[in-house]
Write an enzyme that holds these catalytic residues in place. Structure first.
Site, mmCIF file in Angstrom:
data_model
loop_
_atom_site.group_PDB
_atom_site.id
_atom_site.type_symbol
_atom_site.label_atom_id
_atom_site.label_comp_id
_atom_site.label_asym_id
_atom_site.label_seq_id
_atom_site.Cartn_x
_atom_site.Cartn_y
_atom_site.Cartn_z
ATOM 1 N N GLU A 48 79.474 -132.175 30.867
ATOM 2 C CA GLU A 48 78.261 -131.903 30.736
ATOM 3 C C GLU A 48 77.737 -130.485 30.481
ATOM 4 O O GLU A 48 78.204 -129.718 30.942
ATOM 5 C CB GLU A 48 77.385 -132.181 31.972
ATOM 6 C CG GLU A 48 75.773 -131.813 31.825
ATOM 7 C CD GLU A 48 75.009 -132.029 33.227
ATOM 8 O OE1 GLU A 48 75.639 -132.208 34.421
ATOM 9 O OE2 GLU A 48 73.791 -131.805 33.135
ATOM 10 N N ASP A 113 80.431 -118.594 43.458
ATOM 11 C CA ASP A 113 79.303 -117.779 43.223
ATOM 12 C C ASP A 113 78.869 -116.965 44.073
ATOM 13 O O ASP A 113 78.807 -117.248 45.336
ATOM 14 C CB ASP A 113 77.926 -118.922 42.946
ATOM 15 C CG ASP A 113 76.722 -118.299 42.332
ATOM 16 O OD1 ASP A 113 76.927 -116.972 41.994
ATOM 17 O OD2 ASP A 113 75.981 -118.787 42.529
ATOM 18 N N ASP A 115 76.561 -113.704 45.121
ATOM 19 C CA ASP A 115 75.302 -113.434 44.541
ATOM 20 C C ASP A 115 74.913 -112.153 45.519
ATOM 21 O O ASP A 115 74.972 -112.087 46.671
ATOM 22 C CB ASP A 115 74.264 -114.209 44.694
ATOM 23 C CG ASP A 115 72.968 -113.746 43.707
ATOM 24 O OD1 ASP A 115 72.448 -114.720 43.195
ATOM 25 O OD2 ASP A 115 72.604 -112.645 43.925
#
Lengths: 426, 484
Positions: A48, A113, A115
């Site tokens: 995807e 991830d 951040d």
């Protein structure tokens, strides 16, 4: 805002993107990556992609059968942002045609991830989306700690670290074992790697208990290398009184009172930190709980804060390498681990810069290369595109990406050799 | 009914062989015909069993001696012994029936797997050592052990990785070298030494490996069952029963609303002080202060509000008016947040009508991290902060002590219920708290002086019953949620 995007104006993005996708985006490397040597059937075809278009229009479940199709579509849509999702059981663009329930996410790289906004309670320099060279050290520490653990503890080898384009980093673990990991496996790895826990209602976010696991000791070794310069000096966490109180809030109550008395009148942050460390050392001998407070402080201020939810789901989307960050214009570039300590997010090229670089007059050398191309008319377009990125500051990042891909190719070639060897033995 | 037709090998009877073992991984479905009546009884009894496992897990520290004692008693009362082999057939069949009922959604699967794994763990731990080993071998769980040389080299690390191992015993202890994927629970909690993808598991922790394996098998099996479900659903005798069984797992789900729109947005501030459980009060306050909540908070609070009867239009107005007072402008709100709210109300995406979170879900899944205000205040707050907060809310010191004791013992729901009793001046509340929306309803009931203006919040609609017998089963189930 401290970060200056002097050479980039978000209003120009619609004009720059077509140029970027036509002449600069490294499609061939990108395809080579996601095709994984063609070892598994339909691996690229069932992947995807999701595009964010102008005005935050979000298009999910895009998929492509060839590199060419991906190229054509990206050049047509000119997405502001590209996300990569899972490899599904069927082609994602046909997900509506398969019986519900049978369309399932099967595999994806294990991703992380990190951040900078998650560090807001321990940064004094910036907050929210802002970053500066001071707090970027947090990302450097994060990469060192996680990279070591993923390799040494979990045995993964193919780790692609990527600058997110704004205020964080991503890690794509591309080993086969990582891609095949179940959701439960992903969350177990992510939790193993998480030490800072709790939200706004928790003051003390790191609690260590005996014995201290080798993983934590190894992580502390990394933090120790940076702590004095980064936290005590740059962030000045023992500077103002409020800051000192914040640090002391992490110390057990009885020790806190003792320390407060001892620390009266002392102003130099380095000295204060030394006192805290000594106090911890003295208390280490006692059987009481909470004797690791100096370690806990270091970890609370410096240990990587993962967004666990991103890592857990097989179907979770993550911003793709070489996608543009629409706000800063910076390209999501891979980070060369050998140079991680000198990696500077402010030097990462913006889309406007590399597009400008394309317009620079050609050097003699480039011209002669080009005339050679003309002799081989058939591949000229392809080669020209290859040359194009080489003329910009994107080149070194693509080169690093190439070497990362070479590493992966070697490992599955080795795998194939071993397999064929096995077959030779009777 | 017949689950599956299979050719049996001549001369062996796999079923009876299966029942010789005290414990099984439920790898093979039962192959016999059973009556519809037996099907129903087994199903309901298994459900009771799993509810019991859940309740005991919430009220007692798992695997403590008290927990074990209670478990022993309850299992006997429910006629689910597993040691003598006469009842093993029921254990086997009933497990497979509930698989059919609990494979349909992720929530259901999660609940079912959790309870079955807890049950399995209790049973496995209870086996004598010899039988444990036999079980491992029968199920192909064979791993290499570390040589003495390897153990010596790694002894420091092994020592530092295991809570239960002390220096003297590393030499005597066997360590198994297990791919980390097979030891996820130990990896997750860092109770094992990891090197190059292998976990070095001390022999006494091998139970965790077995459980991990059981969990994986069950999870895969449920996914497979879900795919073949349409065939089962076409059977009109089973469909309503299975549906009803699956509705039972958390009792009421507080999703079906009859009093939509009866609460006005102006009332929310005062209701949050009077009738919201602490978790929602905390979220409400954070929202008012920061004019923002992160995703986890929006989900937990938004669905709760939906559950108390806030309509979609009201919800949009509520969130928008708060968010635009902060950093988000109306345009950004409509683009980035309105979708999520409509999604909650089943108006976007796959259009599922999401149900408000239960206490279990709030306590166990998605713990809050930096910037988050969601979660259970009794589970996810620093004790000191929680204490201060309770003082601020004028809870008496003696009650605070009681509440903190419950928190310390990890009885978060009981702590919350105590908080309810203290703040509502009731001696002994007559319900067992398992859902924030239940807290709200009970609070409104208590404040309304006994009569209940919100009583028309209903239990999930019953599926149409096809027979008298089913109706009785349903009543039986209803009773189960009440004391559950």
């Amino acid at each position: 805002m401290r970060m200056s995007y002097s050479d980039y104006d978000p209003a120009c993005l619609p004009d720059l993107l077509p140029l970027y996708y036509r002449r600069l985006f490294p499609f061939s490397q990108y395809y080579r990556w996601l095709n994984y040597g063609g070892v598994q059937k339909n691996y690229f075809q069932n992947r995807e992609f999701s595009f964010t278009l102008k005005d935050d229009i979000y298009v999910r479940y895009q998929s492509f059968s060839t590199q060419n199709e991906l190229e054509k579509e990206m050049q047509k849509m000119n997405p502001y942002k590209i996300d990569i999702g899972a490899v599904y059981s069927h082609r994602p663009n046909q997900h509506n045609t398969v019986k519900s329930g049978s369309f399932q996410a099967l595999e994806k790289e294990l991703v992380f991830d990190i951040d900078m906004t998650d560090y807001d309670d321990v940064r004094t320099c910036c907050s929210a989306a802002d970053i500066c060279s001071k707090c970027w050290t947090l990302m450097t520490i994060a990469i060192h700690i996680l990279d070591r653990a993923l390799r040494d503890d979990f045995g993964f080898q193919h780790l692609l670290w990527v600058y997110s384009g704004r205020r964080g980093v991503h890690c794509w673990v591309c080993d086969e074992a990582a891609r095949k990991l179940s959701a439960a496996g992903r969350s177990a790895v992510a939790e193993y790697l998480s030490l800072v826990k709790g939200g706004e209602e928790t003051v003390k976010k790191v609690v260590l208990t005996d014995p201290i696991h080798p993983f934590i000791s190894a992580s502390l070794e990394v933090v120790e290398k940076y702590f004095l310069e980064y936290a005590v000096q740059d962030q000045d966490i023992l500077g103002r009184k409020e800051c000192v109180d914040k640090v002391l809030a992490l110390v057990p109550e009885d020790v806190r009172n003792e320390l407060q008395t001892k620390m009266k009148g002392v102003k130099q942050p380095e000295k204060l930190w030394k006192m805290i460390k000594n106090e911890a050392k003295n208390k280490q001998g006692t059987v009481k709980k909470g004797q690791h407070f100096e370690k806990e402080i270091m970890l609370q201020y410096c240990y990587p804060r993962l967004d666990v939810n991103v890592s857990k789901g097989v179907n979770h989307l993550l911003k793709s390498p070489f996608s543009v960050h629409p706000k800063t214009g910076r390209i999501s570039v891979p980070i060369d681990l050998k140079e991680v300590d000198s990696f500077d997010p402010f030097v990462v090229p913006t889309i406007s810069r590399i597009c400008e670089e394309l317009d620079r007059p050609r050097t003699e050398e480039e011209k002669s290369e080009e005339s050679q191309d003309k002799e081989n008319e058939k591949d000229a377009v392809e080669t020209r595109k290859m040359r194009d990125y080489k003329r910009t500051s994107l080149a070194k990042y693509v080169k690093y990406f190439d070497s990362f891909l070479d590493g992966m190719t070697r490992s599955w070639k080795g795998e194939l050799l071993r397999k064929s060897d096995d077959q030779m033995e009777f | 009914m017949q689950f599956q037709r299979r050719h049996r090998k001549l001369g062996t009877n796999p079923q009876s062989e299966l029942y010789l073992q005290p414990l099984q991984f439920y790898g093979e479905p039962p192959l016999e015909n059973i009556s519809l009546a037996e099907f129903e009884t087994f199903a309901v009894e298994r459900l009771k069993l799993l509810k019991t496992v859940e309740n005991l897990g919430v009220s007692y520290v798992k695997h403590s001696s008290q927990y074990k004692l209670k478990m022993d008693n309850e299992l006997r009362l429910l006629h689910f012994p597993y040691r003598p082999d006469t009842k093993r057939r029921k254990d086997h069949i009933s497990h497979f029936i509930l698989r059919l009922a609990y494979c349909q959604t992720e929530d259901l699967r999660r609940w079912f797997i959790q309870q079955e794994v807890d049950l399995f763990r209790y049973r496995f731990t209870d086996l004598p050592p010899q039988q444990k080993l036999e079980f491992l071998h029968k199920n192909n769980l064979k791993y290499n052990t570390l040589s003495d040389k390897e153990k010596n080299e790694l002894s420091d690390k092994l020592l530092m990785s295991s809570y239960s191992v002390s220096g003297v015993t590393v030499e005597k202890l066997e360590f198994y070298k297990v791919p980390f994927q097979d030891a996820l629970d130990l990896v997750r909690s860092r109770k094992v030494y990891l090197k190059a993808g292998f976990a070095f598991v001390p022999q006494q922790d091998i139970v965790t490996i077995v459980l991990n394996d059981f969990r994986t098998r069950l999870s895969k099996a449920l996914a497979l069952t879900a795919r073949s479900l349409p065939a089962v659903h076409s059977d009109e005798r089973l469909h309503p029963l299975l549906n009803h069984l699956s509705h039972a797992y958390l009792g009421q789900d507080y999703s079906i609303q009859k009093n939509v729109g009866k609460i006005s947005l102006e009332q929310i501030d005062s209701l949050s002080g009077k009738s919201f459980p602490l978790c929602m009060r905390q979220l409400h306050q954070a929202l008012r202060e920061n004019h923002h909540l992160r995703h986890g908070g929006r989900m937990q609070y938004g669905l709760f509000l939906k559950g108390i009867g806030i309509s979609l239009e009201q919800a949009l107005q509520f969130w928008r008016s708060e968010f635009i007072r902060g950093k988000v402008d109306a345009d950004k709100f409509d683009k980035a947040y309105a979708y999520g709210i409509r999604h909650m109300y089943g108006k976007e995406g796959k259009r599922a009508d999401y149900t408000p979170y239960s206490c279990m879900k709030v306590i166990l899944s998605n713990p809050p991290s930096q910037g988050d205000h969601h979660g259970c205040p009794f589970r996810h707050s620093d004790p000191e902060l929680l204490k201060q907060k309770l003082q601020f809310y004028k809870v008496s010191p003696s009650s605070i002590t009681q509440i903190m004791e419950l928190v310390k013992g990890m009885h978060f729901q009981l702590a919350c219920q105590k908080y309810f009793e203290v703040t509502h001046n009731v001696e002994d509340s007559s319900f067992s708290l398992s859902h924030p929306n239940q807290y709200f309803i009970e609070s409104q009931k208590a404040l309304g002086g006994g009569k209940d203006p919100k009583r028309d919040v209903d239990v999930p609609q019953k599926v149409q019953e096809t027979s008298q017998h089913l109706a009785e089963t349903a009543e039986d189930l209803e009773a189960l949620f009440k004391d559950g």
